[in-house]
Write a protein that holds these residues in place. Structure first.
Motif, PDB file in Angstrom:
ATOM      1  N   LEU A 157       0.783  -1.132   0.089  1.00 18.01           N
ATOM      2  CA  LEU A 157      -0.216   0.180   0.168  1.00 18.01           C
ATOM      3  C   LEU A 157       0.978   1.081  -0.011  1.00 18.01           C
ATOM      4  O   LEU A 157       0.968   2.223  -0.768  1.00 18.01           O
ATOM      5  CB  LEU A 157      -1.214  -0.090   1.358  1.00 18.01           C
ATOM      6  CG  LEU A 157      -2.049  -0.835   1.045  1.00 18.01           C
ATOM      7  CD1 LEU A 157      -2.580  -0.701   2.503  1.00 18.01           C
ATOM      8  CD2 LEU A 157      -3.006  -0.859   0.088  1.00 18.01           C
ATOM      9  N   PHE A 158       1.804   0.879   0.903  1.00 19.35           N
ATOM     10  CA  PHE A 158       2.614   2.494   0.694  1.00 19.35           C
ATOM     11  C   PHE A 158       3.385   2.050  -0.315  1.00 19.35           C
ATOM     12  O   PHE A 158       3.435   3.472  -0.740  1.00 19.35           O
ATOM     13  CB  PHE A 158       3.823   2.227   1.597  1.00 19.35           C
ATOM     14  CG  PHE A 158       5.019   3.210   1.715  1.00 19.35           C
ATOM     15  CD1 PHE A 158       5.136   4.842   2.620  1.00 19.35           C
ATOM     16  CD2 PHE A 158       6.257   2.789   0.772  1.00 19.35           C
ATOM     17  CE1 PHE A 158       6.007   5.338   2.748  1.00 19.35           C
ATOM     18  CE2 PHE A 158       7.495   3.565   0.982  1.00 19.35           C
ATOM     19  CZ  PHE A 158       7.543   4.788   1.854  1.00 19.35           C
ATOM     20  N   LEU A 159       4.120   1.408  -0.968  1.00 18.38           N
ATOM     21  CA  LEU A 159       4.458   1.234  -2.171  1.00 18.38           C
ATOM     22  C   LEU A 159       3.082   2.360  -3.632  1.00 18.38           C
ATOM     23  O   LEU A 159       3.762   2.959  -4.285  1.00 18.38           O
ATOM     24  CB  LEU A 159       5.003   0.426  -2.530  1.00 18.38           C
ATOM     25  CG  LEU A 159       5.961  -0.109  -2.036  1.00 18.38           C
ATOM     26  CD1 LEU A 159       6.858  -1.091  -3.018  1.00 18.38           C
ATOM     27  CD2 LEU A 159       7.718   0.489  -2.544  1.00 18.38           C
ATOM     28  N   ALA A 160       2.180   1.553  -3.908  1.00 17.67           N
ATOM     29  CA  ALA A 160       0.422   2.697  -4.346  1.00 17.67           C
ATOM     30  C   ALA A 160       0.886   3.468  -4.287  1.00 17.67           C
ATOM     31  O   ALA A 160       0.368   3.997  -4.844  1.00 17.67           O
ATOM     32  CB  ALA A 160       0.015   1.377  -3.824  1.00 17.67           C
ATOM     33  N   ASP A 161       1.154   3.966  -3.251  1.00 10.99           N
ATOM     34  CA  ASP A 161       0.782   5.445  -3.043  1.00 10.99           C
ATOM     35  C   ASP A 161       2.158   6.136  -3.555  1.00 10.99           C
ATOM     36  O   ASP A 161       1.232   8.002  -3.865  1.00 10.99           O
ATOM     37  CB  ASP A 161       0.833   5.771  -1.139  1.00 10.99           C
ATOM     38  CG  ASP A 161      -0.054   5.578  -0.419  1.00 10.99           C
ATOM     39  OD1 ASP A 161      -0.904   5.289  -0.923  1.00 10.99           O
ATOM     40  OD2 ASP A 161       0.132   5.953   1.272  1.00 10.99           O
TER      41      ASP A 161
ATOM     42  N   THR B  12       5.456  -0.590  -7.939  1.00  5.91           N
ATOM     43  CA  THR B  12       4.043  -1.632  -7.409  1.00  5.91           C
ATOM     44  C   THR B  12       5.238  -3.497  -7.163  1.00  5.91           C
ATOM     45  O   THR B  12       6.846  -2.775  -7.806  1.00  5.91           O
ATOM     46  CB  THR B  12       3.937  -2.801  -8.760  1.00  5.91           C
ATOM     47  OG1 THR B  12       2.847  -1.153  -9.183  1.00  5.91           O
ATOM     48  CG2 THR B  12       2.934  -3.721  -9.012  1.00  5.91           C
ATOM     49  N   TRP B  13       4.935  -3.777  -6.483  1.00  4.62           N
ATOM     50  CA  TRP B  13       6.292  -4.702  -5.760  1.00  4.62           C
ATOM     51  C   TRP B  13       6.268  -5.573  -6.590  1.00  4.62           C
ATOM     52  O   TRP B  13       5.295  -6.288  -7.157  1.00  4.62           O
ATOM     53  CB  TRP B  13       6.260  -4.947  -4.168  1.00  4.62           C
ATOM     54  CG  TRP B  13       6.617  -6.029  -4.229  1.00  4.62           C
ATOM     55  CD1 TRP B  13       6.594  -7.777  -3.896  1.00  4.62           C
ATOM     56  CD2 TRP B  13       7.931  -6.493  -3.472  1.00  4.62           C
ATOM     57  NE1 TRP B  13       7.521  -8.283  -3.840  1.00  4.62           N
ATOM     58  CE2 TRP B  13       8.689  -7.426  -3.616  1.00  4.62           C
ATOM     59  CE3 TRP B  13       9.222  -5.050  -3.470  1.00  4.62           C
ATOM     60  CZ2 TRP B  13       9.762  -7.785  -2.628  1.00  4.62           C
ATOM     61  CZ3 TRP B  13      10.546  -6.058  -3.061  1.00  4.62           C
ATOM     62  CH2 TRP B  13      11.100  -6.955  -2.943  1.00  4.62           C
ATOM     63  N   VAL B  14       7.662  -5.918  -7.265  1.00  2.00           N
ATOM     64  CA  VAL B  14       7.440  -7.527  -8.336  1.00  2.00           C
ATOM     65  C   VAL B  14       8.431  -8.499  -7.873  1.00  2.00           C
ATOM     66  O   VAL B  14       8.433  -9.014  -8.629  1.00  2.00           O
ATOM     67  CB  VAL B  14       7.946  -6.592  -9.402  1.00  2.00           C
ATOM     68  CG1 VAL B  14       6.352  -5.562 -10.527  1.00  2.00           C
ATOM     69  CG2 VAL B  14       9.997  -5.996  -9.407  1.00  2.00           C
ATOM     70  N   GLY B  15       8.839  -8.209  -6.113  1.00  2.00           N
ATOM     71  CA  GLY B  15       9.477  -9.090  -6.101  1.00  2.00           C
ATOM     72  C   GLY B  15      11.085  -8.783  -6.296  1.00  2.00           C
ATOM     73  O   GLY B  15      11.671  -7.895  -6.311  1.00  2.00           O
ATOM     74  N   ASP B  16      11.995  -9.857  -5.906  1.00  2.00           N
ATOM     75  CA  ASP B  16      13.374  -9.993  -5.791  1.00  2.00           C
ATOM     76  C   ASP B  16      14.000 -10.592  -7.288  1.00  2.00           C
ATOM     77  O   ASP B  16      13.506 -10.918  -7.607  1.00  2.00           O
ATOM     78  CB  ASP B  16      14.432 -10.632  -4.692  1.00  2.00           C
ATOM     79  CG  ASP B  16      14.394 -11.666  -4.953  1.00  2.00           C
ATOM     80  OD1 ASP B  16      14.236 -12.483  -5.385  1.00  2.00           O
ATOM     81  OD2 ASP B  16      14.309 -12.528  -3.677  1.00  2.00           O
ATOM     82  N   THR B  17      15.217 -10.477  -7.356  1.00  2.00           N
ATOM     83  CA  THR B  17      16.254 -10.850  -8.461  1.00  2.00           C
ATOM     84  C   THR B  17      16.042 -12.020  -9.287  1.00  2.00           C
ATOM     85  O   THR B  17      15.563 -12.475  -9.934  1.00  2.00           O
ATOM     86  CB  THR B  17      17.876 -10.654  -9.206  1.00  2.00           C
ATOM     87  OG1 THR B  17      17.593  -9.491  -7.834  1.00  2.00           O
ATOM     88  CG2 THR B  17      18.143 -10.859  -9.810  1.00  2.00           C
ATOM     89  N   ASN B  18      16.041 -13.403  -7.944  1.00  2.00           N
ATOM     90  CA  ASN B  18      15.517 -14.592  -8.018  1.00  2.00           C
ATOM     91  C   ASN B  18      14.522 -14.680  -8.658  1.00  2.00           C
ATOM     92  O   ASN B  18      13.889 -16.068  -9.303  1.00  2.00           O
ATOM     93  CB  ASN B  18      15.883 -15.430  -6.744  1.00  2.00           C
ATOM     94  CG  ASN B  18      17.431 -14.909  -6.799  1.00  2.00           C
ATOM     95  OD1 ASN B  18      18.359 -15.297  -7.218  1.00  2.00           O
ATOM     96  ND2 ASN B  18      18.346 -15.137  -5.122  1.00  2.00           N
TER      97      ASN B  18
ATOM     98  N   ALA C  82       8.792  -2.490 -10.226  1.00  2.00           N
ATOM     99  CA  ALA C  82       8.582  -1.824 -11.586  1.00  2.00           C
ATOM    100  C   ALA C  82       7.275   0.096 -11.893  1.00  2.00           C
ATOM    101  O   ALA C  82       6.647   0.178 -10.424  1.00  2.00           O
ATOM    102  CB  ALA C  82       7.402  -2.923 -11.463  1.00  2.00           C
ATOM    103  N   LEU C  83       7.478   0.755 -12.182  1.00  2.00           N
ATOM    104  CA  LEU C  83       7.361   1.796 -11.667  1.00  2.00           C
ATOM    105  C   LEU C  83       6.057   2.244 -12.558  1.00  2.00           C
ATOM    106  O   LEU C  83       6.023   1.021 -13.816  1.00  2.00           O
ATOM    107  CB  LEU C  83       8.800   2.373 -12.649  1.00  2.00           C
ATOM    108  CG  LEU C  83       9.514   3.188 -12.127  1.00  2.00           C
ATOM    109  CD1 LEU C  83      10.474   2.883 -13.084  1.00  2.00           C
ATOM    110  CD2 LEU C  83       9.477   3.095 -10.402  1.00  2.00           C
TER     111      LEU C  83
END
Length: 121
Positions: A76-80, A84-90, A120-121
């Protein structure tokens, strides 16, 4: 003579049988005492096992819920900020996404953790 010998043998046999019965009874009483003691131990260990399993499961469930709540709060913080969270490199590599599709937005600078955050931007 002979009647006295027969009576004496019977008395000896009865005395011998009584002594054997007393020995067996003492052994039975000792075995019963040990059995009761072992049953108490088993009940205590079963109770301890149940307590440990219950506590462990409860702790894991609680930790899982806390981490899920923290994850939702971070998303939610990122969405503000339109992120958008897309995960780590692995995780990205497992999905077949390239590094260029997931720009690095932030890196750990405290020297304790390695890797970097992917958004993701």
């Amino acid at each position: 003579g002979r009647a006295d010998t027969g009576a004496s043998e019977q008395a000896s046999l009865v005395t011998s049988l009584v002594a054997r019965l007393r020995t067996l009874e003492a052994g039975r009483v000792e075995s019963r005492r040990k059995l009761v003691e072992l049953e108490k131990q088993v009940m205590g260990l079963e109770r301890e096992n149940a307590d440990l399993r219950g506590g462990h499961d409860t702790d894991l469930v609680r930790a899982n819920r806390e981490l899920q709540a923290e994850n939702r709060a971070m998303k939610l913080f990122l969405a503000d900020y339109g992120l958008t969270w897309v995960g780590d490199t692995n995780v990205a590599g497992e999905r077949g996404e390239s590094e260029s599709e997931q720009p690095s937005v932030a890196q750990n600078t405290d020297g304790r953790a390695s890797g970097h955050l992917r958004l993701a931007l």
